[in-house]
Design a protein around this motif. Structure first.
Motif, PDB file in Angstrom:
ATOM      1  N   VAL A   1     -35.772  20.101  17.133  1.00  0.00           N
ATOM      2  CA  VAL A   1     -34.769  19.035  17.231  1.00  0.00           C
ATOM      3  C   VAL A   1     -33.391  19.677  17.099  1.00  0.00           C
ATOM      4  N   LYS A   2     -32.563  19.493  18.114  1.00  0.00           N
ATOM      5  CA  LYS A   2     -31.206  20.030  18.064  1.00  0.00           C
ATOM      6  C   LYS A   2     -30.303  19.057  17.321  1.00  0.00           C
ATOM      7  N   ALA A   3     -29.445  19.594  16.476  1.00  0.00           N
ATOM      8  CA  ALA A   3     -28.498  18.772  15.736  1.00  0.00           C
ATOM      9  C   ALA A   3     -27.082  19.120  16.151  1.00  0.00           C
ATOM     10  N   ALA A   4     -26.281  18.093  16.327  1.00  0.00           N
ATOM     11  CA  ALA A   4     -24.858  18.263  16.602  1.00  0.00           C
ATOM     12  C   ALA A   4     -24.095  17.510  15.517  1.00  0.00           C
ATOM     13  N   VAL A   5     -23.141  18.173  14.916  1.00  0.00           N
ATOM     14  CA  VAL A   5     -22.304  17.561  13.880  1.00  0.00           C
ATOM     15  C   VAL A   5     -20.902  17.527  14.465  1.00  0.00           C
ATOM     16  N   VAL A   6     -20.460  16.329  14.859  1.00  0.00           N
ATOM     17  CA  VAL A   6     -19.268  16.220  15.692  1.00  0.00           C
ATOM     18  C   VAL A   6     -18.349  15.088  15.236  1.00  0.00           C
ATOM     19  N   SER A   7     -17.147  15.117  15.758  1.00  0.00           N
ATOM     20  CA  SER A   7     -16.174  14.051  15.519  1.00  0.00           C
ATOM     21  C   SER A   7     -16.639  12.759  16.180  1.00  0.00           C
TER      22      SER A   7
ATOM     23  N   GLY B   1     -34.799  15.307   3.964  1.00  0.00           N
ATOM     24  CA  GLY B   1     -36.247  15.214   4.145  1.00  0.00           C
ATOM     25  C   GLY B   1     -36.722  13.971   4.871  1.00  0.00           C
ATOM     26  N   GLN B   2     -36.264  12.790   4.439  1.00  0.00           N
ATOM     27  CA  GLN B   2     -36.707  11.555   5.084  1.00  0.00           C
ATOM     28  C   GLN B   2     -36.323  11.527   6.548  1.00  0.00           C
ATOM     29  N   VAL B   3     -35.108  11.931   6.841  1.00  0.00           N
ATOM     30  CA  VAL B   3     -34.635  11.917   8.223  1.00  0.00           C
ATOM     31  C   VAL B   3     -35.291  13.046   9.010  1.00  0.00           C
ATOM     32  N   ALA B   4     -35.204  14.250   8.461  1.00  0.00           N
ATOM     33  CA  ALA B   4     -35.667  15.428   9.195  1.00  0.00           C
ATOM     34  C   ALA B   4     -37.165  15.404   9.455  1.00  0.00           C
ATOM     35  N   VAL B   5     -37.927  14.905   8.523  1.00  0.00           N
ATOM     36  CA  VAL B   5     -39.373  14.947   8.700  1.00  0.00           C
ATOM     37  C   VAL B   5     -39.920  13.611   9.196  1.00  0.00           C
ATOM     38  N   LYS B   6     -39.721  12.580   8.430  1.00  0.00           N
ATOM     39  CA  LYS B   6     -40.388  11.304   8.725  1.00  0.00           C
ATOM     40  C   LYS B   6     -39.806  10.563   9.921  1.00  0.00           C
ATOM     41  N   TRP B   7     -38.490  10.322   9.930  1.00  0.00           N
ATOM     42  CA  TRP B   7     -37.910   9.537  11.016  1.00  0.00           C
ATOM     43  C   TRP B   7     -37.925  10.283  12.345  1.00  0.00           C
ATOM     44  N   CYS B   8     -37.648  11.572  12.316  1.00  0.00           N
ATOM     45  CA  CYS B   8     -37.667  12.325  13.579  1.00  0.00           C
ATOM     46  C   CYS B   8     -39.060  12.292  14.199  1.00  0.00           C
ATOM     47  N   LYS B   9     -40.076  12.424  13.367  1.00  0.00           N
ATOM     48  CA  LYS B   9     -41.454  12.369  13.867  1.00  0.00           C
ATOM     49  C   LYS B   9     -41.789  10.966  14.367  1.00  0.00           C
ATOM     50  N   GLU B  10     -41.465   9.958  13.575  1.00  0.00           N
ATOM     51  CA  GLU B  10     -41.772   8.566  13.932  1.00  0.00           C
ATOM     52  C   GLU B  10     -41.119   8.168  15.255  1.00  0.00           C
ATOM     53  N   LEU B  11     -39.887   8.582  15.460  1.00  0.00           N
ATOM     54  CA  LEU B  11     -39.124   8.196  16.646  1.00  0.00           C
ATOM     55  C   LEU B  11     -39.231   9.212  17.781  1.00  0.00           C
ATOM     56  N   ALA B  12     -39.939  10.302  17.549  1.00  0.00           N
ATOM     57  CA  ALA B  12     -40.054  11.388  18.535  1.00  0.00           C
ATOM     58  C   ALA B  12     -38.671  11.872  18.990  1.00  0.00           C
TER      59      ALA B  12
ATOM     60  N   ILE C   1     -30.810  -3.295  10.012  1.00  0.00           N
ATOM     61  CA  ILE C   1     -31.982  -3.387   9.151  1.00  0.00           C
ATOM     62  C   ILE C   1     -31.814  -2.506   7.915  1.00  0.00           C
ATOM     63  N   HIS C   2     -32.730  -2.683   6.980  1.00  0.00           N
ATOM     64  CA  HIS C   2     -32.846  -1.791   5.823  1.00  0.00           C
ATOM     65  C   HIS C   2     -34.300  -1.343   5.786  1.00  0.00           C
ATOM     66  N   GLN C   3     -34.517  -0.044   6.021  1.00  0.00           N
ATOM     67  CA  GLN C   3     -35.859   0.520   6.023  1.00  0.00           C
ATOM     68  C   GLN C   3     -35.733   1.994   5.683  1.00  0.00           C
ATOM     69  N   ALA C   4     -35.983   2.347   4.438  1.00  0.00           N
ATOM     70  CA  ALA C   4     -35.806   3.734   4.007  1.00  0.00           C
ATOM     71  C   ALA C   4     -36.745   4.685   4.741  1.00  0.00           C
ATOM     72  N   LEU C   5     -38.016   4.324   4.822  1.00  0.00           N
ATOM     73  CA  LEU C   5     -39.022   5.177   5.456  1.00  0.00           C
ATOM     74  C   LEU C   5     -39.764   4.397   6.534  1.00  0.00           C
ATOM     75  N   PRO C   6     -40.316   5.077   7.520  1.00  0.00           N
ATOM     76  CA  PRO C   6     -41.020   4.368   8.588  1.00  0.00           C
ATOM     77  C   PRO C   6     -42.136   3.444   8.091  1.00  0.00           C
ATOM     78  N   GLY C   7     -42.821   3.811   7.021  1.00  0.00           N
ATOM     79  CA  GLY C   7     -43.910   2.990   6.502  1.00  0.00           C
ATOM     80  C   GLY C   7     -43.469   1.825   5.645  1.00  0.00           C
ATOM     81  N   ASP C   8     -42.182   1.759   5.309  1.00  0.00           N
ATOM     82  CA  ASP C   8     -41.653   0.663   4.487  1.00  0.00           C
ATOM     83  C   ASP C   8     -41.464  -0.592   5.332  1.00  0.00           C
ATOM     84  N   ALA C   9     -41.446  -1.723   4.662  1.00  0.00           N
ATOM     85  CA  ALA C   9     -41.174  -2.983   5.355  1.00  0.00           C
ATOM     86  C   ALA C   9     -39.760  -2.943   5.930  1.00  0.00           C
ATOM     87  N   ARG C  10     -39.640  -3.447   7.136  1.00  0.00           N
ATOM     88  CA  ARG C  10     -38.337  -3.531   7.809  1.00  0.00           C
ATOM     89  C   ARG C  10     -37.697  -4.849   7.385  1.00  0.00           C
TER      90      ARG C  10
END
Length: 161
Positions: free
Chosen positions: A54-60, A14-25, A144-153
């Motif tokens: 968003v296309k996903a590739a799961v690769v070596s 969820g965090q990656v698929a929704v929030k980070w993908c949107k934040e980073l376009a 860095i450590h930043q779980a969500l885009p709105g969190d402090a970096r």
């Protein structure tokens, strides 16, 4: 171009698929892991978890390096993910690009937490993990450590001490 690299035990969720993908376009997610790429069930589940458009590739690791070196990747906004910093170290050794690395959720799944140092509620490291992360930092990667885009970096190397 890699918009961000991320170490996350949960990979695409969820965090990656929704929030980070949107934040980073993001237009592409690359999961780099030799072990996961060999598991058809995990590959299918991770591809299905990618957000619409968003296309996903799961690769070596080798294939991830090849994809990132392809000139067509320069026009993409890529989120590079692994559940192990060793995998991303191997990718960084094969490419020149040095994206920001977000270590957000790592070390809680598998293994004995008592043998790991707690850096945050979501990050636990062994001494070996710390050595790998130091090698990545020495390559010129900002970590860095930043779980969500709105969190402090937060600077990850300061967290490690």
């Amino acid at each position: 171009m890699i918009s961000m690299a991320r170490v996350d035990d949960r990979l695409i969720h969820g965090q990656v698929a929704v929030k980070w993908c949107k934040e980073l376009a993001v237009t592409r997610i690359i999961v780099a892991s030799d072990a996961i790429a060999k598991n058809p069930l995990q590959v299918a589940a991770l591809k299905a978890a990618a957000p619409e458009g968003v296309k996903a590739a799961v690769v070596s690791i080798e294939k991830a390096v090849s994809l990132l070196l392809d000139s067509r990747s320069q026009s993409m906004k890529i989120l590079l993910i692994s559940n192990d910093p060793r995998d991303l170290l191997a990718v960084f050794e094969g490419i020149e690009e040095r994206p920001v690395l977000d270590i957000a959720n790592y070390g809680r799944i598998g293994g004995n937490l008592a043998s790991k140092q707690k850096l945050s509620e979501s990050v636990y490291l062994t001494e070996d993990d710390k050595d790998v992360i130091r090698k990545i930092a020495q390559m010129g990667v900002e970590i860095i450590h930043q779980a969500l885009p709105g969190d402090a970096r937060r600077d990850f190397m300061s967290l490690m001490g």
